[in-house]
Design a protein around this motif. Structure first.
Motif, PDB file in Angstrom:
ATOM      1  N   UNK A  21     -39.742  -5.683  20.149  1.00 44.94           N
ATOM      2  CA  UNK A  21     -39.553  -4.074  19.739  1.00 44.94           C
ATOM      3  C   UNK A  21     -38.293  -3.933  20.186  1.00 44.94           C
ATOM      4  N   UNK A  22     -37.616  -4.104  21.098  1.00 41.56           N
ATOM      5  CA  UNK A  22     -36.457  -3.694  21.630  1.00 41.56           C
ATOM      6  C   UNK A  22     -35.245  -4.404  20.764  1.00 41.56           C
ATOM      7  N   UNK A  23     -35.621  -5.549  20.433  1.00 44.30           N
ATOM      8  CA  UNK A  23     -34.558  -6.262  19.522  1.00 44.30           C
ATOM      9  C   UNK A  23     -34.517  -5.447  18.307  1.00 44.30           C
ATOM     10  N   UNK A  24     -36.059  -5.267  17.524  1.00 43.68           N
ATOM     11  CA  UNK A  24     -35.923  -4.532  16.285  1.00 43.68           C
ATOM     12  C   UNK A  24     -35.290  -3.283  16.324  1.00 43.68           C
ATOM     13  N   UNK A  25     -35.605  -2.332  17.757  1.00 42.59           N
ATOM     14  CA  UNK A  25     -34.997  -1.160  17.829  1.00 42.59           C
ATOM     15  C   UNK A  25     -33.427  -1.058  17.938  1.00 42.59           C
ATOM     16  N   UNK A  66     -39.929   6.824  20.885  1.00 46.74           N
ATOM     17  CA  UNK A  66     -39.147   7.913  20.307  1.00 46.74           C
ATOM     18  C   UNK A  66     -38.086   7.680  19.070  1.00 46.74           C
ATOM     19  N   UNK A  67     -38.087   6.164  18.792  1.00 46.31           N
ATOM     20  CA  UNK A  67     -36.894   5.770  18.060  1.00 46.31           C
ATOM     21  C   UNK A  67     -37.070   6.145  16.519  1.00 46.31           C
ATOM     22  N   UNK A  68     -38.366   6.281  16.121  1.00 47.63           N
ATOM     23  CA  UNK A  68     -38.497   6.772  14.612  1.00 47.63           C
ATOM     24  C   UNK A  68     -37.742   5.297  13.596  1.00 47.63           C
ATOM     25  N   UNK A  69     -37.402   4.185  13.753  1.00 49.89           N
ATOM     26  CA  UNK A  69     -36.860   3.184  13.148  1.00 49.89           C
ATOM     27  C   UNK A  69     -35.560   3.319  13.154  1.00 49.89           C
ATOM     28  N   UNK A  70     -34.857   4.121  13.743  1.00 53.17           N
ATOM     29  CA  UNK A  70     -33.362   4.308  13.574  1.00 53.17           C
ATOM     30  C   UNK A  70     -32.922   3.137  14.580  1.00 53.17           C
ATOM     31  N   UNK A  71     -31.486   2.579  14.222  1.00 55.30           N
ATOM     32  CA  UNK A  71     -30.732   1.662  15.335  1.00 55.30           C
ATOM     33  C   UNK A  71     -30.259   2.552  16.365  1.00 55.30           C
ATOM     34  N   UNK A  72     -30.542   1.954  17.561  1.00 53.31           N
ATOM     35  CA  UNK A  72     -30.049   2.506  18.735  1.00 53.31           C
ATOM     36  C   UNK A  72     -29.131   1.580  19.717  1.00 53.31           C
ATOM     37  N   UNK A  73     -28.400   2.055  20.548  1.00 54.40           N
ATOM     38  CA  UNK A  73     -27.640   1.017  21.587  1.00 54.40           C
ATOM     39  C   UNK A  73     -28.785   0.832  22.517  1.00 54.40           C
ATOM     40  N   UNK A  74     -28.737  -0.307  23.235  1.00 51.94           N
ATOM     41  CA  UNK A  74     -29.478  -0.798  24.179  1.00 51.94           C
ATOM     42  C   UNK A  74     -29.329  -0.018  25.478  1.00 51.94           C
TER      43      UNK A  74
END
Length: 90
Positions: A21-25, A66-74
């Motif tokens: 999941x972290x990789x996807x986010x 909380x990500x809602x599918x948006x790309x975020x920084x690690x």
């Protein structure tokens, strides 16, 4: 003198899916990293094991939800932050 008991590790399956999941986010392509030789089977095992003992697990779960599918920084609190960042730039 009292000794602290070691923190119990999260179940392997839970840690595995948390890492995925972290990789996807963070849009880290684990399959491409494997194919390129940037992520070995041994390194993958160490990544999941690090996640199992991560003290930020509850925060991680909340961050992922909380990500809602948006790309975020690690997040810096992630035990595997350096690995994810290396694979993103690799």
């Amino acid at each position: 003198m009292s000794e602290k008991s070691p923190k119990p590790l999260a179940p392997e399956r839970q840690a595995y899916w948390r890492v995925v999941a972290m990789a996807e986010a963070t849009h880290t392509d684990l399959a491409a990293a494997f194919e390129a030789g940037d992520l070995t089977t041994e390194a993958w095992g160490k990544t999941v094991e690090a996640c199992r003992g991560c003290p930020w697990a509850k925060g991680c779960d909340a961050w992922l939800e909380a990500g809602n599918g948006a790309q975020r920084d690690v997040p810096a609190a992630c035990e595997n932050a350096e690995m994810f960042e290396r694979l993103q730039t690799g």
